[in-house]
Design an enzyme around this catalytic site. Structure first.
Site, short mmCIF file in Angstrom:
data_model
loop_
_atom_site.label_atom_id
_atom_site.label_comp_id
_atom_site.label_asym_id
_atom_site.label_seq_id
_atom_site.Cartn_x
_atom_site.Cartn_y
_atom_site.Cartn_z
N GLY A 84 0.42 -1.47 0.01
CA GLY A 84 -0.09 0.33 -0.40
C GLY A 84 0.76 1.39 -0.32
O GLY A 84 2.07 1.21 0.34
N CYS A 85 0.50 2.28 -0.69
CA CYS A 85 1.23 4.08 -0.89
C CYS A 85 -0.42 4.65 -0.22
O CYS A 85 -1.14 4.78 1.00
CB CYS A 85 1.56 4.27 -1.71
SG CYS A 85 0.37 4.17 -3.33
N GLN A 86 -0.08 5.57 -0.29
CA GLN A 86 -1.18 7.03 -0.17
C GLN A 86 -2.03 7.10 -0.81
O GLN A 86 -3.25 6.95 -0.39
CB GLN A 86 -0.45 8.40 -0.16
CG GLN A 86 -1.00 9.36 0.83
CD GLN A 86 -1.25 9.57 1.61
OE1 GLN A 86 -0.15 8.80 3.08
NE2 GLN A 86 -1.97 10.39 2.37
N GLY A 88 -2.63 4.75 -4.09
CA GLY A 88 -1.99 3.07 -4.54
C GLY A 88 -2.19 3.19 -6.00
O GLY A 88 -2.19 2.60 -7.01
N TYR A 113 -3.81 4.25 1.73
CA TYR A 113 -4.00 4.58 3.31
C TYR A 113 -5.45 6.01 3.08
O TYR A 113 -5.94 5.84 3.97
CB TYR A 113 -2.83 5.99 3.37
CG TYR A 113 -2.96 6.09 4.81
CD1 TYR A 113 -3.00 5.58 5.61
CD2 TYR A 113 -2.56 7.71 5.30
CE1 TYR A 113 -2.61 5.77 7.35
CE2 TYR A 113 -3.13 7.36 6.56
CZ TYR A 113 -3.01 7.06 7.19
OH TYR A 113 -2.74 7.72 8.76
#
Length: 132
Positions: A84-86, A88, A113
């Site tokens: 995951g990141c901020q 996608g 996130y």
């Protein structure tokens, strides 16, 4: 763009609810955001790794040339991982790189996130809120 797409690396994107269920069942969570983003708040997961995929530099974002090496030293290629990141985007590229490098079970968390927070799922945030 200089991104290397790995042929045959079929990225599976899952929603945050599915990601949460997988983490409950023992999947690890690989947060590929910068350390600064991670420290502002991150997914509350039992097995969590923060290995940035990109770094912010004065010239803009650059790929972490040690990304695969760092992930390989924290996880093995048979580990079940949610990436995951901020939002996608970075996690999609990171997941493709991992799959192309022999990782067997890696899924991209769509929405990142931001979607996790919007769903009201548990997060870890720093206690000191007075340093804003």
């Amino acid at each position: 763009m200089g991104s290397i797409e790995s042929p045959g690396a079929e990225v599976t994107t899952i929603d945050v609810q599915t990601a949460k269920d997988l983490m409950k069942s023992g999947y690890g969570y690989l947060d590929v955001r910068t350390v600064e983003e991670y420290e502002k708040g991150h997914v509350d997961a039992e097995k969590i790794f923060n290995i940035p995929y990109l770094f912010n530099t004065p010239e803009g974002r650059v790929k972490n040339s040690d990304f695969l090496k760092l992930v390989s030293s924290s996880c093995n290629k048979e580990d079940h991982l949610v990436v995951g990141c901020q939002s996608g985007v970075r996690s999609l590229s990171a997941t493709a790189d991992l799959l192309g490098n022999g990782f067997k079970d890696v899924s991209n968390m769509g929405g990142g996130y931001i979607a996790w927070v919007e769903n009201g799922f548990p997060v870890q945030k720093p206690q000191k809120q007075d340093e804003l």
